[in-house]
Write a protein that holds these residues in place. Sequence first.
Motif, mmCIF file in Angstrom:
data_model
loop_
_atom_site.group_PDB
_atom_site.id
_atom_site.type_symbol
_atom_site.label_atom_id
_atom_site.label_comp_id
_atom_site.label_asym_id
_atom_site.label_seq_id
_atom_site.Cartn_x
_atom_site.Cartn_y
_atom_site.Cartn_z
ATOM 1 N N ARG A 40 0.836 -1.200 0.000
ATOM 2 C CA ARG A 40 0.000 0.000 0.000
ATOM 3 C C ARG A 40 0.873 1.253 0.000
ATOM 4 O O ARG A 40 1.969 1.253 0.524
ATOM 5 C CB ARG A 40 -0.917 0.006 1.222
ATOM 6 C CG ARG A 40 -1.887 -1.166 1.188
ATOM 7 C CD ARG A 40 -2.941 -1.084 2.249
ATOM 8 N NE ARG A 40 -3.911 -2.147 2.018
ATOM 9 C CZ ARG A 40 -5.002 -2.012 1.288
ATOM 10 N NH1 ARG A 40 -5.293 -0.860 0.741
ATOM 11 N NH2 ARG A 40 -5.821 -3.031 1.118
ATOM 12 N N HIS A 41 0.338 2.317 -0.557
ATOM 13 C CA HIS A 41 0.992 3.619 -0.542
ATOM 14 C C HIS A 41 1.037 4.099 0.903
ATOM 15 O O HIS A 41 -0.006 4.192 1.563
ATOM 16 C CB HIS A 41 0.195 4.576 -1.431
ATOM 17 C CG HIS A 41 0.778 5.940 -1.527
ATOM 18 N ND1 HIS A 41 0.006 7.041 -1.784
ATOM 19 C CD2 HIS A 41 2.045 6.389 -1.402
ATOM 20 C CE1 HIS A 41 0.775 8.118 -1.817
ATOM 21 N NE2 HIS A 41 2.025 7.737 -1.587
ATOM 22 N N ALA A 42 2.226 4.381 1.406
ATOM 23 C CA ALA A 42 2.386 4.755 2.813
ATOM 24 C C ALA A 42 1.591 6.009 3.177
ATOM 25 O O ALA A 42 1.080 6.119 4.289
ATOM 26 C CB ALA A 42 3.865 4.957 3.142
ATOM 27 N N ALA A 43 1.456 6.943 2.258
ATOM 28 C CA ALA A 43 0.798 8.217 2.563
ATOM 29 C C ALA A 43 -0.724 8.099 2.664
ATOM 30 O O ALA A 43 -1.340 8.763 3.494
ATOM 31 C CB ALA A 43 1.168 9.262 1.520
ATOM 32 N N CYS A 44 -1.344 7.258 1.813
ATOM 33 C CA CYS A 44 -2.815 7.231 1.787
ATOM 34 C C CYS A 44 -3.406 5.842 1.998
ATOM 35 O O CYS A 44 -4.624 5.703 2.042
ATOM 36 C CB CYS A 44 -3.335 7.826 0.485
ATOM 37 S SG CYS A 44 -3.073 6.774 -0.955
ATOM 38 N N GLU A 45 -2.569 4.830 2.064
ATOM 39 C CA GLU A 45 -3.001 3.437 2.283
ATOM 40 C C GLU A 45 -3.718 2.799 1.091
ATOM 41 O O GLU A 45 -4.303 1.728 1.223
ATOM 42 C CB GLU A 45 -3.875 3.313 3.537
ATOM 43 C CG GLU A 45 -3.101 3.481 4.818
ATOM 44 C CD GLU A 45 -2.099 2.351 5.053
ATOM 45 O OE1 GLU A 45 -2.445 1.175 4.884
ATOM 46 O OE2 GLU A 45 -0.953 2.662 5.386
ATOM 47 N N ALA A 46 -3.674 3.427 -0.087
ATOM 48 C CA ALA A 46 -4.277 2.827 -1.276
ATOM 49 C C ALA A 46 -3.392 1.689 -1.771
ATOM 50 O O ALA A 46 -2.169 1.748 -1.630
ATOM 51 C CB ALA A 46 -4.448 3.877 -2.373
ATOM 52 N N PRO A 47 -3.981 0.646 -2.359
ATOM 53 C CA PRO A 47 -3.162 -0.430 -2.920
ATOM 54 C C PRO A 47 -2.232 0.100 -4.006
ATOM 55 O O PRO A 47 -2.544 1.077 -4.692
ATOM 56 C CB PRO A 47 -4.193 -1.392 -3.532
ATOM 57 C CG PRO A 47 -5.479 -1.071 -2.852
ATOM 58 C CD PRO A 47 -5.420 0.387 -2.512
ATOM 59 N N VAL A 48 -1.083 -0.556 -4.159
ATOM 60 C CA VAL A 48 -0.079 -0.177 -5.152
ATOM 61 C C VAL A 48 -0.242 -1.072 -6.370
ATOM 62 O O VAL A 48 -0.528 -2.257 -6.239
ATOM 63 C CB VAL A 48 1.338 -0.362 -4.555
ATOM 64 C CG1 VAL A 48 2.412 -0.134 -5.595
ATOM 65 C CG2 VAL A 48 1.535 0.570 -3.371
ATOM 66 N N ARG A 49 -0.072 -0.495 -7.561
ATOM 67 C CA ARG A 49 -0.118 -1.284 -8.784
ATOM 68 C C ARG A 49 0.862 -0.702 -9.794
ATOM 69 O O ARG A 49 1.234 0.469 -9.713
ATOM 70 C CB ARG A 49 -1.531 -1.329 -9.371
ATOM 71 C CG ARG A 49 -2.056 0.003 -9.841
ATOM 72 C CD ARG A 49 -3.516 -0.108 -10.288
ATOM 73 N NE ARG A 49 -4.025 1.201 -10.652
ATOM 74 C CZ ARG A 49 -4.025 1.674 -11.895
ATOM 75 N NH1 ARG A 49 -3.576 0.946 -12.880
ATOM 76 N NH2 ARG A 49 -4.499 2.871 -12.144
ATOM 77 N N VAL A 50 1.265 -1.530 -10.735
ATOM 78 C CA VAL A 50 2.173 -1.114 -11.794
ATOM 79 C C VAL A 50 1.354 -0.878 -13.047
ATOM 80 O O VAL A 50 0.472 -1.675 -13.369
ATOM 81 C CB VAL A 50 3.242 -2.201 -12.069
ATOM 82 C CG1 VAL A 50 4.101 -1.844 -13.263
ATOM 83 C CG2 VAL A 50 4.111 -2.401 -10.838
ATOM 84 N N VAL A 51 1.636 0.215 -13.729
ATOM 85 C CA VAL A 51 0.964 0.514 -14.997
ATOM 86 C C VAL A 51 2.010 0.970 -16.012
ATOM 87 O O VAL A 51 3.079 1.446 -15.657
ATOM 88 C CB VAL A 51 -0.117 1.624 -14.856
ATOM 89 C CG1 VAL A 51 -1.230 1.203 -13.927
ATOM 90 C CG2 VAL A 51 0.493 2.929 -14.388
ATOM 91 N N VAL A 52 1.667 0.807 -17.275
ATOM 92 C CA VAL A 52 2.465 1.383 -18.354
ATOM 93 C C VAL A 52 1.803 2.700 -18.684
ATOM 94 O O VAL A 52 0.587 2.755 -18.888
ATOM 95 C CB VAL A 52 2.485 0.449 -19.584
ATOM 96 C CG1 VAL A 52 3.208 1.118 -20.752
ATOM 97 C CG2 VAL A 52 3.127 -0.880 -19.228
ATOM 98 N N GLU A 53 2.582 3.779 -18.686
ATOM 99 C CA GLU A 53 1.982 5.085 -18.941
ATOM 100 C C GLU A 53 2.735 5.851 -20.000
ATOM 101 O O GLU A 53 3.919 5.603 -20.252
ATOM 102 C CB GLU A 53 1.905 5.907 -17.649
ATOM 103 C CG GLU A 53 3.224 6.433 -17.152
ATOM 104 C CD GLU A 53 3.097 7.382 -15.965
ATOM 105 O OE1 GLU A 53 2.087 7.365 -15.260
ATOM 106 O OE2 GLU A 53 4.054 8.149 -15.772
ATOM 107 N N CYS A 54 2.049 6.803 -20.580
ATOM 108 C CA CYS A 54 2.658 7.724 -21.532
ATOM 109 C C CYS A 54 3.582 8.657 -20.752
ATOM 110 O O CYS A 54 3.161 9.256 -19.756
ATOM 111 C CB CYS A 54 1.569 8.515 -22.250
ATOM 112 S SG CYS A 54 2.211 9.836 -23.304
ATOM 113 N N ALA A 55 4.814 8.796 -21.192
ATOM 114 C CA ALA A 55 5.783 9.636 -20.490
ATOM 115 C C ALA A 55 5.404 11.112 -20.537
ATOM 116 O O ALA A 55 5.792 11.884 -19.663
ATOM 117 C CB ALA A 55 7.174 9.448 -21.084
#
Length: 155
Positions: free
Chosen positions: A117-132
């Motif tokens: 989870r994201h330490a700041a907001c506790e949301a789950p973490v995921r990997v995405v491919v994004e446009c730079a």
Amino acid sequence: MEWLEVSTENCPVQCTLDLVGEKWTLLIIRDAANGVRRFDDFRRHIGLSEAVLSDRLRKLTAAGILRTVAYREPGSRSRNEYRLTRKGWDLWPVLVALRQWGEAYAPDPEGSVLDMRHAACEAPVRVVVECAEEHVALSPKEVSARPGPGARRRT
């Protein structure tokens, strides 16, 4: 030039797998990312032989993925701990992506082994491919792939 005409000898995926493509190697990197530092702890946690672990640690150190840091327990000889380098930490998103894929397609019926989870907001973490440029998530259909400047014709 079409993809099937391109030599894969200098493909970055192939070169990466040459360094870290063995199962035990990725598990060592996973454990190092989760705070395991010592030889005996790697051996016990992953469950591999001393010979295989020594070989993998030597290769990861030579490749600059791990670095050694000497330590000495009172009354014992000096030993090494193994820590990820910047190059090693740059493999962390790969491990998170493998975990994400495993959670989706090979899940444990009892649930996740590691809750990330994201330490700041506790949301789950995921990997995405994004446009730079636009910083939006992309699907494979939205990405074009073509031979780049390092592409060599197959011989």
